[in-house]
Design an enzyme around this catalytic site. Structure first.
Site, PDB file in Angstrom:
ATOM      1  N   SER A  69       0.834  -1.202   0.000  1.00  0.00           N
ATOM      2  CA  SER A  69       0.000   0.000   0.000  1.00  0.00           C
ATOM      3  C   SER A  69       0.866   1.248   0.000  1.00  0.00           C
ATOM      4  O   SER A  69       2.013   1.224  -0.452  1.00  0.00           O
ATOM      5  CB  SER A  69      -0.938  -0.036   1.214  1.00  0.00           C
ATOM      6  N   GLY A  71       2.444   3.323   2.340  1.00  0.00           N
ATOM      7  CA  GLY A  71       3.718   3.440   3.039  1.00  0.00           C
ATOM      8  C   GLY A  71       4.814   2.633   2.391  1.00  0.00           C
ATOM      9  O   GLY A  71       5.942   3.113   2.204  1.00  0.00           O
ATOM     10  N   GLU A  72       4.511   1.390   2.024  1.00  0.00           N
ATOM     11  CA  GLU A  72       5.501   0.542   1.380  1.00  0.00           C
ATOM     12  C   GLU A  72       5.901   1.101   0.019  1.00  0.00           C
ATOM     13  O   GLU A  72       7.076   1.062  -0.362  1.00  0.00           O
ATOM     14  CB  GLU A  72       4.950  -0.874   1.220  1.00  0.00           C
ATOM     15  N   SER A  73       4.918   1.622  -0.715  1.00  0.00           N
ATOM     16  CA  SER A  73       5.202   2.170  -2.044  1.00  0.00           C
ATOM     17  C   SER A  73       6.159   3.355  -1.961  1.00  0.00           C
ATOM     18  O   SER A  73       7.125   3.448  -2.723  1.00  0.00           O
ATOM     19  CB  SER A  73       3.901   2.616  -2.720  1.00  0.00           C
ATOM     20  N   SER A  75       8.243   4.027   0.372  1.00  0.00           N
ATOM     21  CA  SER A  75       9.555   3.644   0.903  1.00  0.00           C
ATOM     22  C   SER A  75      10.476   3.091  -0.177  1.00  0.00           C
ATOM     23  O   SER A  75      11.708   3.156  -0.029  1.00  0.00           O
ATOM     24  CB  SER A  75       9.389   2.607   2.012  1.00  0.00           C
TER      25      SER A  75
END
Length: 450
Positions: A69, A71-73, A75
């Site tokens: 989602s 946050g991961e994207s 990062s």
């Protein structure tokens, strides 16, 4: 060096999961349509979720990177740039599972990178996805252990890496009921790069090989952007009143924040509180809650103006958090008063924030420990303690300044994961991909995929 992964033999649990998801696959379009009605799917791209993409595969080597989602994207954006620089001959496909992350990536992916929605975890959808894209390597981010996605990818001998990997204590306890399946899934990865030593140890206990701790990519992610036009507009709306921001809030937190606002107003009658929901589509829901609590809210998504009577500025928009972080010193990071696990404190810290958080920060436990040890953050438990903490920071400029300095210094001390991640990935990709071309060969055209 990465470890050779073992193509997973399906355990009884994994066989049962595959059989069940195969049987349930005909019902998936109904589920997706229900999600579509709630704004959780893209009507024009539902086929991507079913493993039937419309976009053609680019020629040449293709690296697939999956991030769950928002946050991961965010990062992995710096990692994407570095990978494309390291291998000028590749294309990079980023998959996510949420509409919000797709919108954010739309304007931020560089040339030679593109977005697709991840297929639902049925054998039919995953097989269609893999048949179409034929990735040369797959990089999964954090804790995305979808059984069909992993086992069907590994069965094609596509090298797999789990990067920025994390594993909470509760997840470990859950997987221990499925020890053989956990070992088969984590053992499918050629390389596992964990956020910290705790996560590395937990992943090894589950059966992961080739595991090392390299740090958290979210620490090395750049702060969210903000244009000069946005900063001018927000400054005009927010200036002249004591103001603080509650960022990336989740259901259950807005009521606590509104209670804190009521308490603060006794001493600060012109107080303005900014609430930025993690999911902007919740704007109407949050606005109704605030109205029920006798608070006057202005919704940014509706173009509402902030007036002297406005209690809450509800920023139910996408991609504007960087503006609020740059203009407002007191920042409460959401997802922490409810059991979501917290959100990245590094972003506001690099932009001059005096940080507050709730107790539930298990997604960033090591980072928040470092912040607390250096007095760079204060933990609150409820509306009363949140109101008291905000009040102290508003009345004590020296305290706020010390908190800002400590947060910036702590964030700066935690960097380095990006370089270590790239250093570990390049040998894996060099082994998985065709040999690098010379500069002249690269200029002459992309490598044709076999």
């Amino acid at each position: 060096m990465s470890s050779p992964a073992v193509t997973p033999a399906l355990t009884r649990g994994l066989k049962a999961y595959r059989g069940l998801t195969r049987l349930l696959a005909p019902a998936v379009p109904l589920l997706l349509n229900r999600r579509l009605k709630r704004g959780k799917e893209d009507a024009d791209r539902l086929n991507e979720r079913l493993g039937a993409p419309a976009r053609p595969r680019p020629p040449g080597p293709l690296v697939w990177l999956h991030a769950a989602s928002v946050g991961e994207s965010l990062s992995v954006l710096p990692l994407i740039d570095r990978l494309l620089d390291a291998r000028p001959d590749i294309a990079l496909m980023v998959t996510t599972g949420t509409v919000t992350s797709a919108r954010l990536l739309e304007g931020r992916l560089p040339a030679r990178a593109f977005h697709q929605f991840v297929p639902v975890d049925t054998p039919q959808a995953v097989t269609g996805f893999l048949d179409h894209w034929k990735p040369d390597a797959a990089l999964l981010v954090e804790s995305e252990l979808w059984p069909n996605l992993i086992t069907l990818t590994a069965a094609r001998h596509i090298p797999l890496a789990l990067i920025n990997a994390r594993m909470s204590a509760s997840s470990v306890r859950s997987w221990r009921w499925w020890t053989a399946a956990a070992r088969a899934l984590t053992g499918s990865f050629n390389l596992v790069l964990a956020q910290d030593e705790t996560a590395a140890t937990r992943l090894k206990l589950l059966g992961a090989t080739g595991t090392k701790a390299v740090g958290n990519l979210k620490v090395d992610a750049p702060p969210p952007p903000a244009s000069d036009d946005l900063l001018r507009e927000l400054n005009g709306l927010l200036s002249g009143r004591p103001t603080w921001v509650a960022a990336s809030t989740h259901p259950g937190e807005e009521r606590i924040i509104a209670d804190a606002h009521h308490q603060l107003k006794r001493a600060l009658p012109d107080l303005l509180t900014v609430i930025v929901p993690r999911h902007p589509e919740r704007g109407a829901e949050v606005a109704q809650l605030l109205a029920d609590m006798k608070l006057t809210a202005a919704r940014r998504s509706q173009g509402d103006m902030v007036t002297p009577e406005t209690d809450i500025y509800l920023a139910d928009t996408l991609g504007e958090l960087g503006g609020f972080f740059r203009l407002l010193t007191i920042v409460f990071m959401g997802g922490s008063l409810v059991r979501v696990g917290g959100h990245n404190p590094i972003e506001p810290s690099l932009l001059g924030a005096a940080l507050l958080t709730g107790p539930h920060v298990f997604n960033f436990l090591e980072i928040f420990r470092a912040f607390e040890e250096r007095k760079a953050c204060e933990t609150v438990q409820d509306a009363a303690s949140l109101a008291a903490a905000v009040g102290r920071l508003m009345s004590d400029g020296q305290l706020a300044g010390a908190r800002v300095t400590a947060a910036a210094e702590t964030a700066g001390s935690l960097t380095g994961a990006l370089d270590k991640t790239l250093e570990a990935l390049v040998p894996l990709l060099d082994h998985a991909l065709p040999p690098r071309k010379t500069d002249n060969a690269v200029e002459g055209g992309a490598h044709a995929h076999a």
